[in-house]
Design a protein around this motif. Sequence first.
Motif, PDB file in Angstrom:
ATOM      1  N   ALA A 185       0.830  -1.206   0.000  1.00  0.00           N
ATOM      2  CA  ALA A 185       0.000   0.000   0.000  1.00  0.00           C
ATOM      3  C   ALA A 185       0.860   1.249   0.000  1.00  0.00           C
ATOM      4  CB  ALA A 185      -0.924   0.005   1.219  1.00  0.00           C
ATOM      5  N   CYS A 186       0.310   2.315  -0.555  1.00  0.00           N
ATOM      6  CA  CYS A 186       0.958   3.625  -0.509  1.00  0.00           C
ATOM      7  C   CYS A 186      -0.137   4.689  -0.493  1.00  0.00           C
ATOM      8  CB  CYS A 186       1.908   3.814  -1.678  1.00  0.00           C
ATOM      9  SG  CYS A 186       1.258   3.324  -3.284  1.00  0.00           S
ATOM     10  N   SER A 187       0.275   5.941  -0.307  1.00  0.00           N
ATOM     11  CA  SER A 187      -0.692   7.021  -0.075  1.00  0.00           C
ATOM     12  C   SER A 187      -0.559   8.116  -1.113  1.00  0.00           C
ATOM     13  CB  SER A 187      -0.469   7.632   1.316  1.00  0.00           C
ATOM     14  OG  SER A 187      -0.480   6.655   2.323  1.00  0.00           O
ATOM     15  N   ALA A 188      -1.707   8.717  -1.453  1.00  0.00           N
ATOM     16  CA  ALA A 188      -1.720   9.839  -2.381  1.00  0.00           C
ATOM     17  C   ALA A 188      -2.774  10.858  -1.930  1.00  0.00           C
ATOM     18  CB  ALA A 188      -2.006   9.347  -3.812  1.00  0.00           C
ATOM     19  N   ILE A 202       6.566   1.998  -6.460  1.00  0.00           N
ATOM     20  CA  ILE A 202       6.062   0.995  -5.515  1.00  0.00           C
ATOM     21  C   ILE A 202       5.141   0.010  -6.229  1.00  0.00           C
ATOM     22  CG2 ILE A 202       4.606   0.668  -3.474  1.00  0.00           C
ATOM     23  CD1 ILE A 202       5.723   3.359  -2.440  1.00  0.00           C
ATOM     24  N   ALA A 203       4.281   0.515  -7.101  1.00  0.00           N
ATOM     25  CA  ALA A 203       3.376  -0.369  -7.840  1.00  0.00           C
ATOM     26  C   ALA A 203       4.160  -1.299  -8.762  1.00  0.00           C
ATOM     27  CB  ALA A 203       2.374   0.459  -8.645  1.00  0.00           C
ATOM     28  N   HIS A 214      -2.394  -1.287  -3.474  1.00  0.00           N
ATOM     29  CA  HIS A 214      -3.517  -0.394  -3.193  1.00  0.00           C
ATOM     30  C   HIS A 214      -3.010   1.021  -2.962  1.00  0.00           C
ATOM     31  CE1 HIS A 214      -7.471   0.924  -1.864  1.00  0.00           C
ATOM     32  NE2 HIS A 214      -6.846   1.601  -0.914  1.00  0.00           N
ATOM     33  N   VAL A 215      -3.652   1.982  -3.603  1.00  0.00           N
ATOM     34  CA  VAL A 215      -3.349   3.390  -3.381  1.00  0.00           C
ATOM     35  C   VAL A 215      -4.436   3.982  -2.496  1.00  0.00           C
ATOM     36  CG1 VAL A 215      -3.012   5.645  -4.432  1.00  0.00           C
ATOM     37  CG2 VAL A 215      -2.155   3.600  -5.582  1.00  0.00           C
ATOM     38  N   SER A 246      -5.982  -1.324  -6.939  1.00  0.00           N
ATOM     39  CA  SER A 246      -7.173  -0.774  -6.285  1.00  0.00           C
ATOM     40  C   SER A 246      -6.847   0.609  -5.734  1.00  0.00           C
ATOM     41  CB  SER A 246      -7.666  -1.689  -5.156  1.00  0.00           C
ATOM     42  OG  SER A 246      -6.654  -1.919  -4.186  1.00  0.00           O
ATOM     43  N   ILE A 247      -7.881   1.424  -5.627  1.00  0.00           N
ATOM     44  CA  ILE A 247      -7.751   2.792  -5.113  1.00  0.00           C
ATOM     45  C   ILE A 247      -8.982   3.081  -4.264  1.00  0.00           C
ATOM     46  CG2 ILE A 247      -7.503   5.239  -5.680  1.00  0.00           C
ATOM     47  CD1 ILE A 247      -6.429   4.497  -8.383  1.00  0.00           C
TER      48      ILE A 247
END
Length: 497
Positions: A185-188, A202-203, A214-215, A246-247
Motif C-alpha cells: 500500500a501507498c498514499s496519495a 512501488i506499484a 492499493h493506493v 485498487s484505489i
Amino acid sequence: MIDENRVEAGALSAAGVPAERVLEEVRALRAGDAPTHGGRLFAYVYDPAVPGLDELAAAAHRESAHVNGLDPTAFPSLLAMENALVAAAGRVLGAGPGSTAPDVVGSVTSGGTESLILAVKTARDAHPEIAEPRIVVPSSAHAAFAKAAHYLRVALDVVPVSPQTLRPDPAAMAAAIRPETVLVACSAPSYAHGVIDPVAQIAAAAADAGVRCHVDACFGGWTLPYLRRLGEPVPPFDFAVPGVTSISVDLHKYAYAPKGVSVLLHRDAMLRAPQYFAYADWPGYTMINPVIASTRSGGPIAAAYATVRHLGDDGYLRLAGVTRDAVAGLADAVRAVDGLRLMAEPESTVVCFTATEGGPDLFVLVDELTARGWHTQPQLSYAGLPPSVHLTVTAAVAPRVAEFGPDLTAAVAAAQAAGPVALPPELTALATSLTPDALTPELVAGLAAGLGMGGETDGAPLPERMAVVNTLLDAAPPALRERLLVEFVGLLQRPTW
C-alpha cells in the motif's frame, strides 16, 4: 392511570418530548462543537462554502434515508446511484472507456476506514493458500491499515519514511515484500504531511512480485486530478499507473458530500470478487454483501449523488483552484513567522508545520490558536519526526487566509511568552517508564485528575487547554499512548443516567 414501570434514562423519555423541544436540545448540544462551517476548522470536516449545498444534500438524504442497501433488487434507485458514483470516481481516477483501465468496478462504503479494511480483506481472501498473510505499508500510511491488520489477523510490515522527504524508499518497500505478502500500500497523499508517495515505483515493485498494490487516495483522490488539470506537478498515482490494482477515495472529503461515503475501486471484477461475503447455509435469506455492513441507509449515498451531480466537473475544478490558492496563502503565513517551518512544501491540500530550535511549544501554540478561533490538529512526535500541526485546507478557508497570518504571529508570541509545558516530574516519570499493562483504573483516574479531566456528570470533560495532555502523550512511547487514549476516551464515553 400512570404506568409506574415506564422507563426514563438518557435519551429515552417516559412520555415522549415534543419535536421542537427535541430540536432545541440538539441545537443546544451542538453549540459546544467546533464550527463545521466558516473556514476555521482545519480537520474532520470539508466545507466548500457553496450556498444551498447543505440543503440539497439534506433533502436528498431525506428522500432515501429509509431505503436499505441490503437488497439492490428491492431498491434499484440506490443501486443506480451507487453505480453512478463509482463511475464518477473511476473517471476522476483515470479509469473508464478509452483509458488503460476500462473495466474498473467498485463499491460505495461508509468511509475511508471501511474502504481500507475491505482492500486488505479482498487481498487476503484472494490467497486462501497463504496461512499467515502480510501487508507492506509505509510508516506514514493511515492508521486504518493497522486497524485492518488487527481485525483481519494480517501481519503488518511497516517501512520507515525518510525524515527529509517524508516518503518511503521504493527499494525498501520492494525489499519488504515476502512470499506471504498479499498487498502493498501507498498514499496519495499521506494524511499527516500531505506528500504523495512514489506510487509508480512501488506499484512496479509489487507487480514484479505478483502482489496487489492499493493506493490510499481517500484524502486526495478527488482533488489531485483537478490540481493536475490546473497545472500543478502531481506525480502519477491513479489507474494510469501499471500495477495499481485498487484505489480508495472518500467522497465525504473533497467531493464535499456529507459523512460518510467512500468509494473502493478495483481494476477489474476478478480482483474485486473476494471482497464479497455470501452465506446461504441457514434457513433465512441468502446474505450477500459487497461491503462490511448488511443494512445500509440510502441517505448518505443519495446525498453524495446529489452533491456530485450539483457541483459537476467544472465546479470541482473551480473549488480545487480556490483551495490551491488558500494552501499557498497559509504556507506563506507559516514561512513568515520566526520559529516555525513547513514539514514539507505543500503538494496537495495540507499545510503541515513544526517548530524550529528555540521556537514555540507546538502544543501551547495549538491552544493559543484555538483561543483565537482556529481549530487545528496537533500531531505527536514519531520515530525521529518532530511534533507538528496539521491543517486540512478546504475551499471555505480561502476567505479567511488573510486573517490567519496575523493570528498565527500573535499565537506564536503568546506561546513563546508562556513557555513550554512543564509536566510534574512524577507524570514525566510515568510517561517514560510505565508499561501499558501496568495501568490500573486507579492510576488512570489519578492521571486524568492531574491533567484536568474531571467531573461527575457527562463523562470526564476535557480541559479547556490541551497542551498538558498532548505533552504527556508525546512523552510516552506509542504503545502507552494508545492505552492512555483508550482509557481517557473510556472516561468520556459514559452513559448519562
